[in-house]
Structures are given as structure tokens and as C-alpha cells.
Design a protein around this motif. Structure first.
Motif, PDB file in Angstrom:
ATOM      1  N   ASN A 442       5.643  -8.151  24.026  1.00  0.00           N
ATOM      2  CA  ASN A 442       5.301  -7.976  22.671  1.00  0.00           C
ATOM      3  C   ASN A 442       3.758  -6.903  22.693  1.00  0.00           C
ATOM      4  O   ASN A 442       3.381  -6.920  21.889  1.00  0.00           O
ATOM      5  N   SER A 462       2.168  -7.568  19.082  1.00  0.00           N
ATOM      6  CA  SER A 462       2.989  -7.647  17.792  1.00  0.00           C
ATOM      7  C   SER A 462       3.590  -8.939  18.152  1.00  0.00           C
ATOM      8  O   SER A 462       4.369  -9.460  19.232  1.00  0.00           O
ATOM      9  N   GLY A 463       3.925  -9.837  16.821  1.00  0.00           N
ATOM     10  CA  GLY A 463       4.994 -10.913  17.032  1.00  0.00           C
ATOM     11  C   GLY A 463       5.307 -11.249  15.697  1.00  0.00           C
ATOM     12  O   GLY A 463       4.781 -10.885  14.645  1.00  0.00           O
ATOM     13  N   ASN A 464       6.611 -11.809  15.564  1.00  0.00           N
ATOM     14  CA  ASN A 464       7.303 -12.026  14.407  1.00  0.00           C
ATOM     15  C   ASN A 464       6.465 -13.292  13.822  1.00  0.00           C
ATOM     16  O   ASN A 464       6.131 -14.211  14.312  1.00  0.00           O
ATOM     17  N   LEU A 473       6.144  -8.415  10.803  1.00  0.00           N
ATOM     18  CA  LEU A 473       5.287  -8.354  12.147  1.00  0.00           C
ATOM     19  C   LEU A 473       3.776  -8.407  11.840  1.00  0.00           C
ATOM     20  O   LEU A 473       3.165  -7.879  11.038  1.00  0.00           O
ATOM     21  N   SER A 475       0.396  -7.616  13.734  1.00  0.00           N
ATOM     22  CA  SER A 475      -0.024  -6.876  14.870  1.00  0.00           C
ATOM     23  C   SER A 475      -1.453  -6.992  14.912  1.00  0.00           C
ATOM     24  O   SER A 475      -2.338  -6.844  14.115  1.00  0.00           O
TER      25      SER A 475
END
Length: 729
Positions: A442, A462-464, A473, A475
Motif C-alpha cells: 500500500n 494508503s489503506g481501506n 481510502l 492516505s
């Protein structure tokens, strides 16, 4: 102990108040207007409690577009779309084409994801899924024997039956199975009407000319011999208006429009049973432990108005038959049942409200505290943070650190998308995200533009994150501009150090060139020199000077760190321009062959791509100076996908343009190929090459995010292949 019981009670209450939502893909073989789709969808949804199912739908449209013509396009479309969507928890397929698509491409598109099928007529293939630990489903059996017996029992005086079918593979198969079933007990003679041999207009004329009372079985009538396609309702209206006898059907669609009856496949029931299987799997049960259901849930269905029209008594219907359009006031019964149910639910809710009110307040307080913690973590975090909607890149929120870094007010930054800030174009961003997805990371490196116009190098993590039922997202961004500048300076310093090692060899080449110039100059100073010798001496001085100029230019290009302006280029035009420049010096024993299947549109620096083409063409011509031959130049599209990406390490998934330059020269020994792109390595005679050409090509190709490869056999020639990212609008 009391505390543990209270925790379990609160957990069960929270599951009731906030049930888990499952993200499921419904893959249909057909299109939304097709008659079975809504019944299947309604059945699937009825198997789940409200708000537990989040269902996406994709349509293969094989009835209208065909299978073989459409499967590649649909696969490409779906694989690209899935890159930008959140992952699914399960896939449900409807009918045979979607079933076979999932068997062929499921592991590629949905690795290790469970799936459920319904409406499958390919019985052997469906039963074979019992050995697949990821799938199970419902088979669809069309009951020809029971329908033959039903039609004969209701019209025993008729000695024939009209059967309508078309050219679709499923319809042909249905007709073959019906014929085999009728051969077991010859109750009728078949009067077949094959739409693959006739038009819809001829069908209407044929039906209107038949005897009164002859029963008609409709298998399928979507496509005629002229290629005309009709929706089910439009086609059935033509049949019903012209039919001289009752119409039977084997599926639920068409009832209420004029179908008398049949022992039918009910797509809503199929959907319901498939939905039940899907929910069991989503709740934790392994699909490998659920056998494929090989008993199709069929039943008798009749239209009361058609029964009355053809004087068939309701009491003569098979046991367990369902009836539509019955004169009984079913609407009143439904309303009464709904009102009773509503009163019961209301009373239950009042009782439940009193008991859960306190627990609900506690849950709301906990939720509020959780939101406050997130706000605290997000708003006051010194790290630059953005909240982004992944569907279109819209910036949903930004913390104070982000506003300070980018220089925007909160109102200004929320009107932007991430593509307004990121300096890569859309296709480059997609390639970076594709690479990150493939490598399961990510982390990204981008260049972001601030409000004042300045550009900063940044690292992005970035991650959900899921908020209010939607996926976003989150970030975290770090400014690495100083680190990037130091890295570029270090690379430049290393390049200059490398040039230091080349200085000795370059000085040797310059000495050779200058020695030749001085020698021919001394020869020109002789008084008794004839005109031909004088002209030759001047030519040699000029050629030596040109070589010295080319050597200087290559050294400068290799060593300078210049800003490179990029633009949309057509490689075919650059190749043509280079060939025109070399036309005057092209030897008679060498021919040029061009094979361009595309223009080669790319986004790059014009001078540097020209340098690549000139070096590769010059290299090929020099390889054939003594032997002659054909120099072939090709430009073709190329696609790196999940099937071949392991062969192209370092390149992202996506579209490329492939430039090939093939000669029939002396070739390159196997042990020398790995040295080709080293600075100052050359196989040419002393004084005829600088050794910087292919090293320069290699350097430019890497800067353009491409790759260069060479295939060669000593004595048989060489082919150089350059892969450059394609330009996409």
C-alpha cells in the motif's frame, strides 16, 4: 462471571442492531431486460435479511451479443473494473454462460473466493463442482416428460404438437431433449418451426394457418434467420396473437401474458435456494461441504383465464398446482395479511423498544466515543492525511497538516480530486496502483503539486477504511523532496564518476580522429597533389570531424541531467524521419522493410526517442555493412497482463508499444550479449565506434519506464526490442 455474561449479551445485542453486511457480486449470463433476471434477483435477495446483502451486478449479455464474440471483451472489461472496486465476499452466477465463465476465469479474477451457481443446464459440469472446495449450487432440469403427459391429458384428441425454437445453442439442445423424451412414448407428432430457417413474419403466417386447438410448446424465439432479435414479450405477443391453440411454456416467464401452463422452472425459487446456499457460506460454512443440489425445484403453474378460454376445469389440474389470475380476491387477502403482520410487528417493536432503549443509548455513546477518537487521531495528527473516495478520487476530508502542506483552505481542497494534485496522468496512476496490488503493498511514490504551483516528491501510504457503511481510502503522506533531490545528485555524481573511467578511452578515440585530420591536412599541403587525392583528403577530414562531433554529443547526452519535455509522439513518424535522413548514405546491398500495425502513440521526449531509433537503426546497418541484407523495423501494440507479467519484471501491467529493429548481420556471441549495454563496450574496430550508443539507449528506455531486450545468434543477425508505455487519453 457476571461481567462475562453481560459482555456476551451486549455482543448479541450489537449484532441485532448492526448486522454484518456482505459484499456479493451477481454475475448474469444475460442482460437486465431479459425475462428471467428480475425473478432470479428477487429470489436471491429474499434469502437475506434487510441490509445484510450489498449486491453488485454484472451482465455478460450473451443472448444479444453471443458467447464466443463477447467473452474476451467481457473478461477484459471485468478484470480492469475489479482493479478499482473493493473486494467481494462471494460470487453468485446465473445460467450456463456465467457458470462456465467462472469456471474458466474465477481463480484469476477472484482468487480463493467462494461462489454459488444457479440455473445450470450442463448437468455433468454442474455435478463435477462437487469436487471443487470453493463452489456449490442449484442445477436446472427441464421436465419434458411431465409436460408431455400434462399436454396430452388436457388435449387428448390432438395427435400433434407445434414446437417453436431458434438457433441459440440452449434452444437447439432443448428441442433435441424434447424429441428424445417424446420418442419414449409417442403421444404426438411434432410439427416443428425452426426460426434459424425462417423469419418472425413467416412464423406469424405459419401459426395463423394451423388447425384450431392444436397445442403449441414454446422453447425459445429470440433470433430469426435474418439475424433479427426480439425481447421475450414482443416475440410472445406475435405468437399469442396468431396461435390457433393453447400455448405451453417450460419456464415462469410468459405467465400472465397468455401462457396456459406447464410444469415449469421457477427462476425466483432457483434464486431463493441459491441465496440460502450463499448465506450459509457467508456465515462460515465451507462450500466444499455443501453438495450440489441436483433436484430442480420445479412445480405446476396455470393461468385461470387461459384455462377458462380452453374449457379446462380447475379440478382436473395436477395436485399441488399454483394458479394465477384466480377470481378469488387475493388482493384483499394480501392487504389483510400485511395489516395483521404490521400490527404484530408494531406491538413487538414497542415491547422491544422499552427493553433496548437503555442498551441503545449505551451503544450510541460508545459509537460517539469511537468517532471522537478517530476525529482526534485524524484532525490533530502531525502527519499529512487525506480521506479519498476511491470511485472517482474525490477528496472527502483533509487534516490541518494537509491544509498547511498544500496551502489550500478546507473549502478549496474538498473541491479537488486526487488527480488534480497528483502530477502523473490517469494511466500512470493506474499502473502504479496495479503494481501495488500485484505486489500486495500500500506504498506509492508520487509527485504532488501545491497551491503555489511548486512540485513536491511524496511517499503515500494508503489503506481501506469503512465509515457510515461506505469504503474510503485513508492516505498518509510524507514529503521526501529533499531525499529525492539528494538521490538524484548522488546518481548524477555516480554517472560523472563513470565518465571519469571512460576518459582514457575517449581520449584515445579523439587522438585517432585528430591524427587522421592532421595527416590528411599535411597531404593537402603538398604542391604536386592531384585533384582526386585532394578531394579524398577533404572528405576524410570532414568525416573525422563529424565523428568527433557525434562522440561529443553522445558524451554530453549521457552525462547531463536535463529537464526533459514530454509530449504525445508517433514512433512511426520518428522512424520514417530517421530513414529519410539515412537514405542518402544507405548502401545498395541493404534493403529496408517496415511492418507497422499501429502508429506507436507514446508520451515521451522527442529527442530521446529519436536517439533510441537512430542508434538502433545505425547499429543494424553497421552490422550488415559487409554482408548486406534486409533491415526490418516493426511497431506493434503489446499488453502486459496477469498471464505474462512475470516475463517482464520491472514493468507495470498495461498497454505498451513495441519497437523491433531486426538485422541480418553478423550477430552477437552469446557471451557478449550481457555486456552490450555497458558504457564504452563495443565490438567494432578501433576508431569506428564510441561504445556509448547502446548504453545511451538503455539509459533513455529506463527513464521512460520501459524495457529493452535483444535476441541474437552469431552469424544469423540480431533483433532489438524496445517496450515503451502507450499513451492513453
Amino acid at each position: 462471571m457476571i461481567g462475562r455474561k453481560l459482555f456476551v449479551a451486549l455482543l448479541l445485542t450489537s449484532q441485532c442492531l448492526f448486522p454484518q453486511s456482505y459484499h456479493v457480486l451477481f454475475l448474469s449470463s444475460y442482460h437486465p431486460a431479459y425475462s428471467t433476471y428480475h425473478s432470479q434477483l428477487e429470489g436471491i435477495q429474499s434469502a437475506f435479511p434487510k441490509d445484510e446483502l450489498e449486491l453488485d451486478e454484472e451482465f455478460m449479455d450473451t443472448k444479444r451479443l453471443g458467447v464466443s464474440e463477447n467473452i474476451t471483451v467481457f473478461h477484459t472489461y471485468l478484470s480492469e473494473k475489479l482493479k478499482h472496486l473493493p473486494p467481494y465476499d462471494l460470487v453468485i452466477t446465473a445460467d450456463d454462460n456465467a457458470f462456465h465463465f467462472m469456471k474458466d476465469y474465477g481463480e484469476e479474477l477472484f482468487p480463493s473466493l467462494p461462489w454459488v451457481f444457479l440455473g445450470v443446464n450442463d448437468i455433468d459440469a454442474g455435478l463435477a463442482e462437487n469436487s471443487n472446495p470453493l463452489s456449490t449450487g442449484i442445477l436446472e432440469f427441464v421436465s419434458f416428460d411431465k409436460n408431455i403427459e400434462l399436454i396430452h391429458s388436457q388435449f387428448p384428441a390432438s395427435d400433434k404438437i407445434i414446437v417453436i425454437y431458434d438457433a441459440t445453442p440452449s434452444s437447439k439442445a432443448d428441442y433435441l431433449n424434447f424429441s428424445r423424451a417424446l420418442e419414449k412414448n409417442r403421444l404426438f407428432d411434432i410439427v416443428e418451426f425452426d426460426l434459424s430457417l425462417h423469419t418472425f413474419e413467416e412464423m406469424e403466417a405459419f401459426l395463423s394457418s394451423q388447425d384450431r386447438g392444436v397445442p403449441l410448446l414454446l422453447l425459445s424465439a429470440f433470433l430469426d434467420c435474418s439475424g433479427n432479435r426480439l425481447g421475450f414479450s414482443e416475440c410472445f405477443d406475435r405468437i399469442y396473437r396468431n396461435a390457433q391453440g393453447p400455448v405451453y411454456h417450460l419456464w415462469a416467464h410468459g405467465f400472465g401474458e397468455g401462457v396456459l401452463g406447464g410444469y415449469i422452472v421457477d427462476h425466483r425459487v432457483q434464486g431463493l435456494e441459491a441465496g440460502k446456499l450463499a448465506r450459509r457460506i457467508l456465515k462460515g460454512e465451507s462450500p466444499g461441504n455443501i453438495p450440489v443440489e441436483n433436484k430442480s425445484p420445479n412445480h405446476y403453474l396455470f393461468d385461470w383465464r387461459e384455462l377458462k378460454k380452453w374449457e379446462i376445469r380447475k379440478g382436473s389440474l395436477p395436485e399441488g398446482s399454483s394458479l394465477i389470475n384466480s377470481p378469488v380476491n387475493t388482493r384483499f387477502i394480501r392487504v389483510l395479511a400485511l395489516l395483521s403482520g404490521a400490527i404484530i410487528i408494531l406491538l413487538f417493536m414497542l415491547l422491544l423498544y422499552h427493553r433496548l432503549n437503555i442498551k441503545l443509548k449505551a451503544a450510541n455513546k460508545s459509537l460517539e466515543e469511537s468517532r471522537n477518537r478517530f476525529e482526534e487521531l485524524f484532525r490533530k495528527n502531525p502527519v499529512i492525511m487525506l480521506l479519498i473516495y476511491p470511485e472517482d478520487g474525490q477528496i472527502i476530508d483533509a487534516n490541518k497538516a494537509a491544509l498547511s502542506f498544500y496551502g489550500y483552505t478546507e473549502e478549496e481542497i474538498l473541491s479537488l480530486t486526487i488527480f488534480d494534485i497528483n502530477q502523473l496522468n490517469q494511466s500512470q496512476i493506474n499502473r502504479e496502483m496495479s503494481r501495488a496490488s500485484r505486489e500486495k503493498r500500500n506504498y506509492f511514490q508520487f509527485r504532488h503539486q501545491l497551491k503555489d504551483g511548486s512540485i513536491r516528491d511524496v511517499e503515500v501510504f494508503s489503506g481501506n477504511i469503512k465509515l457510515n457503511g461506505k469504503r474510503y481510502l485513508l492516505s498518509a503522506i510524507h514529503d521526501i523532496s529533499d531525499k529525492s533531490r539528494l538521490r538524484r545528485e548522488l546518481i548524477q555524481r555516480e554517472k560523472m564518476n563513470a565518465l571519469g573511467f571512460l576518459a582514457g578511452g575517449i581520449a584515445h578515440d579523439f587522438n585517432n580522429l585528430l591524427t587522421g585530420i592532421i595527416g590528411y591536412y599535411d597531404l593537402l599541403m603538398m604542391n604536386d597533389l592531384d585533384e582526386e587525392t585532394r578531394k579524398h583528403s577533404l572528405d576524410m577530414i570532414f568525416q573525422s570531424a563529424v565523428k568527433a562531433k557525434d562522440l561529443t554529443g553522445k558524451i554530453l547526452t549521457y552525462s547531463r541531467n536535463r529537464d526533459k519535455k514530454r509530449q504525445v509522439l508517433l514512433m512511426a513518424d520518428l522512424v520514417q524521419q530517421c530513414l529519410e535522413e539515412k537514405a542518402a548514405i544507405l548502401p545498395d546491398n541493404i534493403k529496408i522493410k517496415k511492418e507497422f500495425s499501429c502508429s506507436g502513440k507514446i508520451w515521451a521526449n522527442s529527442a530521446e526517442v529519436s536517439q533510441i531509433i537512430q542508434n538502433l537503426i545505425s547499429n543494424g546497418l553497421q552490422a550488415m555493412e559487409s554482408s548486406g541484407g534486409c533491415l526490418t523495423i516493426r511497431i506493434n501494440p503489446f499488453h502486459i497482463n496477469y498471464q505474462n507479467y512475470k516475463e517482464f519484471k520491472g514493468l507495470s501491467l498495461g498497454k505498451y508499444r513495441l519497437l523491433e529493429v531486426e538485422d541480418q548481420g553478423i550477430g552477437i556471441p552469446k557471451e557478449n550479449i550481457q555486456l552490450l549495454f555497458d558504457p564504452y563496450y563495443t565490438t567494432k574496430e578501433m576508431g569506428t565506434g564510441t561504445g556509448l550508443g547502446l548504453a545511451l539507449v538503455h539509459s533513455i528506455v529506463e527513464e521512460e519506464e520501459g524495457s529493452i531486450r535483444v535476441d541474437s545468434t552469431a552469424g544469423k543477425g540480431s533483433v532489438f526490442k524496445v517496450y515503451l508505455p502507450a499513451y492513453e487519453e
